[in-house]
Design a protein around this motif. Structure first.
Motif, PDB file in Angstrom:
ATOM      1  N   GLY A  26      46.197  13.993  69.178  1.00 57.53           N
ATOM      2  CA  GLY A  26      44.896  13.345  69.256  1.00 57.53           C
ATOM      3  C   GLY A  26      43.754  14.304  69.479  1.00 57.53           C
ATOM      4  O   GLY A  26      42.581  13.914  69.352  1.00 57.53           O
ATOM      5  N   MET A  27      44.040  15.554  69.791  1.00 62.19           N
ATOM      6  CA  MET A  27      42.986  16.539  70.015  1.00 62.19           C
ATOM      7  C   MET A  27      42.284  16.850  68.695  1.00 62.19           C
ATOM      8  O   MET A  27      42.905  16.894  67.635  1.00 62.19           O
ATOM      9  CB  MET A  27      43.594  17.808  70.614  1.00 62.19           C
ATOM     10  N   ALA A  28      40.974  17.058  68.748  1.00 59.75           N
ATOM     11  CA  ALA A  28      40.220  17.434  67.557  1.00 59.75           C
ATOM     12  C   ALA A  28      40.705  18.776  67.037  1.00 59.75           C
ATOM     13  O   ALA A  28      41.015  19.686  67.815  1.00 59.75           O
ATOM     14  CB  ALA A  28      38.732  17.484  67.860  1.00 59.75           C
ATOM     15  N   LEU A  29      40.792  18.905  65.722  1.00 59.43           N
ATOM     16  CA  LEU A  29      41.296  20.145  65.139  1.00 59.43           C
ATOM     17  C   LEU A  29      40.403  21.330  65.490  1.00 59.43           C
ATOM     18  O   LEU A  29      40.904  22.438  65.722  1.00 59.43           O
ATOM     19  CB  LEU A  29      41.412  19.988  63.619  1.00 59.43           C
ATOM     20  N   ALA A  30      39.089  21.113  65.557  1.00 57.95           N
ATOM     21  CA  ALA A  30      38.187  22.212  65.920  1.00 57.95           C
ATOM     22  C   ALA A  30      38.481  22.710  67.335  1.00 57.95           C
ATOM     23  O   ALA A  30      38.491  23.926  67.586  1.00 57.95           O
ATOM     24  CB  ALA A  30      36.742  21.744  65.796  1.00 57.95           C
ATOM     25  N   ASP A  31      38.738  21.786  68.277  1.00 59.19           N
ATOM     26  CA  ASP A  31      39.064  22.207  69.640  1.00 59.19           C
ATOM     27  C   ASP A  31      40.413  22.914  69.686  1.00 59.19           C
ATOM     28  O   ASP A  31      40.604  23.879  70.451  1.00 59.19           O
ATOM     29  CB  ASP A  31      39.089  20.985  70.564  1.00 59.19           C
ATOM     30  N   ALA A  32      41.355  22.433  68.858  1.00 56.97           N
ATOM     31  CA  ALA A  32      42.671  23.063  68.842  1.00 56.97           C
ATOM     32  C   ALA A  32      42.589  24.490  68.328  1.00 56.97           C
ATOM     33  O   ALA A  32      43.253  25.396  68.857  1.00 56.97           O
ATOM     34  CB  ALA A  32      43.624  22.242  67.988  1.00 56.97           C
ATOM     35  N   ARG A  33      41.772  24.733  67.312  1.00 61.27           N
ATOM     36  CA  ARG A  33      41.643  26.094  66.788  1.00 61.27           C
ATOM     37  C   ARG A  33      40.902  27.006  67.760  1.00 61.27           C
ATOM     38  O   ARG A  33      41.109  28.219  67.760  1.00 61.27           O
ATOM     39  CB  ARG A  33      40.923  26.063  65.439  1.00 61.27           C
ATOM     40  N   ALA A  34      40.036  26.419  68.578  1.00 58.95           N
ATOM     41  CA  ALA A  34      39.375  27.237  69.594  1.00 58.95           C
ATOM     42  C   ALA A  34      40.380  27.743  70.622  1.00 58.95           C
ATOM     43  O   ALA A  34      40.262  28.871  71.120  1.00 58.95           O
ATOM     44  CB  ALA A  34      38.274  26.418  70.270  1.00 58.95           C
ATOM     45  N   LEU A  35      41.383  26.903  70.939  1.00 57.74           N
ATOM     46  CA  LEU A  35      42.414  27.319  71.899  1.00 57.74           C
ATOM     47  C   LEU A  35      43.461  28.207  71.242  1.00 57.74           C
ATOM     48  O   LEU A  35      44.013  29.104  71.888  1.00 57.74           O
ATOM     49  CB  LEU A  35      43.092  26.094  72.514  1.00 57.74           C
TER      50      LEU A  35
END
Length: 465
Positions: A26-35
């Motif tokens: 459910g996490m946004a892909l943009a936030d996932a790529r930031a991590l």
């Protein structure tokens, strides 16, 4: 895997390694790529996931007689009276988890006295809740585990209620007035005060029949007689479910353990045994019976919905059935993609005034009323004429024959469709003439714009009746 929701992509499924990096479903892909900048993703395939879950549901039948889907990513099984066959609930769950791990599937499982409790626990680590200790087993879980909507969970959180155990001592009536009856129902279902049985979906009907013969057969007439009996049973089942077969497969087993197969296609969905049997005749003629055939199996692998039809002897209905039988016969001989029909198209360009489509996969369309100039009965690619004299030509040569014009009607000017880049129409407009010749043929000629020498080019593109 990622899934698009609204205007952004979200994580739909994550691996254990991704979870260890702080990612979650459910996490946004943009936030996932930031991590995790090196994150590798691919789009989710919901259709294949549903098919895989259906297969897993059938496999889970080894643990319970009643297995149902639980959302888009879970299964729910009623194991009442089953654990002792595996040595207890702990052994049953261990066996389930080990088999899933061996298959490469990461899953959480839980055993509880109610469906709501098992759902909540399975999605928050898994485990086993002993009988009579439901509140202790799920009381520490977040309220969202009760399958509540976001607004209800947020409202309870603003009141300081964050865990299931916080709701248990509260009176039900104020909760129902404030948050709706759904909250109370979900809480009572999890605690066993409101029944929520596991109801498995009905299995899809299997459209297949078989027959085992007491004595081997080898004559074509005997095989056809057995086939007709199988077709009668299969078509009854098709009619009961308002389905029609588009492909029918006959499998024959010989006494020497060899096998033969005959498969036919149908131009339209059908459940008439007599008409289907007629299409099997040529295939059955080619079967090598060997020492005899002792078993036959008939299936319909490709189906389509078939609404009930009014039984009628009307001539038009009979013509439609005869045409469908003809298309089926031709399609099984040369291929259904090679039996074509013409469909009307909205275009003034002669070459684009029709579409070519496989007859078995398209419905006939009525020819729209024609209000303009006559069109030829035969249309072909433009063929150049030689020696034209005059406009329109009084004499010309075409296909090694000389023609003299008796009467000419025209011109009819057709301009190219500018939104299509057609190499045949790059010279611009065409002027068409209907020519009646002294030799008999009635031709459709056109001229292109004048060349540098000042004389137009003439072509024949059709012939009238």
């Amino acid at each position: 895997m990622t899934l698009r929701s609204g205007n952004s992509d979200h994580l739909h499924c994550v691996t254990p390694a991704a979870i260890a990096q702080g990612l979650s479903r459910g996490m946004a892909l943009a936030d996932a790529r930031a991590l995790c900048p090196d994150l590798a993703t691919r789009p989710a395939d919901l259709a294949r996931e549903a098919a895989a879950l259906a297969a897993l549901c059938r496999w889970a039948g080894r643990y319970a007689p009643m297995v149902a889907r639980d959302g888009a990513d879970g299964l729910m099984a009623d194991i009442s009276g089953v654990p002792h066959l595996f040595g207890g609930e702990v052994a049953l769950r261990d066996d389930l988890q080990s088999r899933l791990e061996q298959s490469g599937l990461a899953a959480n499982s839980a055993v509880a006295g109610t469906r709501g409790a098992a759902h909540a626990l399975a999605r928050h680590g898994g485990g086993i809740v002993p009988d009579g200790r439901l509140i202790e087993g799920i009381g520490h879980l977040p309220i969202g585990a009760l399958r509540l909507d976001y607004d209800t969970v947020s409202g309870l959180g603003r009141m300081g209620l964050s865990r299931i155990g916080d709701l248990v001592p509260l009176p039900r009536a104020p909760l129902a007035r404030r948050f709706g009856q759904g909250l109370v129902m979900r809480l009572d279902q999890a605690l066993g005060q409101y029944a929520e049985p596991v109801t498995a979906a009905a299995d899809a009907p299997h459209f297949g029949v078989r027959i085992t013969l007491p004595e081997p057969i080898g004559l074509q007439s005997d095989v056809m007689a057995a086939l007709e009996r199988l077709l009668a049973r299969l078509c009854v089942k098709l009619s009961q479910h308002h389905m029609g077969a588009r492909r029918v497969r006959l499998e024959l087993r010989r006494v020497d353990q060899g096998a033969a197969q005959v498969e036919i296609g149908l131009a339209r969905p059908m459940n008439d045994p007599a008409r289907i049997a007629a299409l099997f005749v040529k295939g059955v003629e080619k079967i090598e019976a060997g020492f005899g055939i002792d078993a036959l199996r008939l299936t319909a692998p490709v189906l389509e919905s078939l609404a009930p039809e009014q039984i009628s002897t009307h001539h038009d209905v009979q013509r439609e059935d005869e045409l469908a039988d003809l298309l089926s016969s031709l399609g099984n001989r040369i291929g259904f993609d090679r039996v074509l029909r013409l469909l009307p198209a909205e275009s003034l360009i002669p070459e684009r005034s029709h579409l070519v489509a496989p007859a078995a996969y398209s419905a006939p369309e009525p020819v729209p009323p024609h209000t303009g100039p006559l069109r030829p009965i035969t249309l072909f690619p433009p063929e150049a004429v030689t020696g034209p004299s005059g406009n329109p030509p009084a004499r010309f040569r075409w296909r090694r024959m000389h023609f003299t014009t008796l009467r000419a009607t025209g011109p009819e000017r057709i301009t190219p469709e500018w939104w299509f880049d057609d190499p045949a129409w790059r010279n611009g407009l065409r002027d068409y003439w209907r020519i009646e010749t002294k030799q008999g043929p009635r031709l459709w000629l056109f001229s292109t714009p004048q060349t540098a020498h000042g004389s137009p080019n003439w072509y024949v593109q059709g012939e009238f009746a």
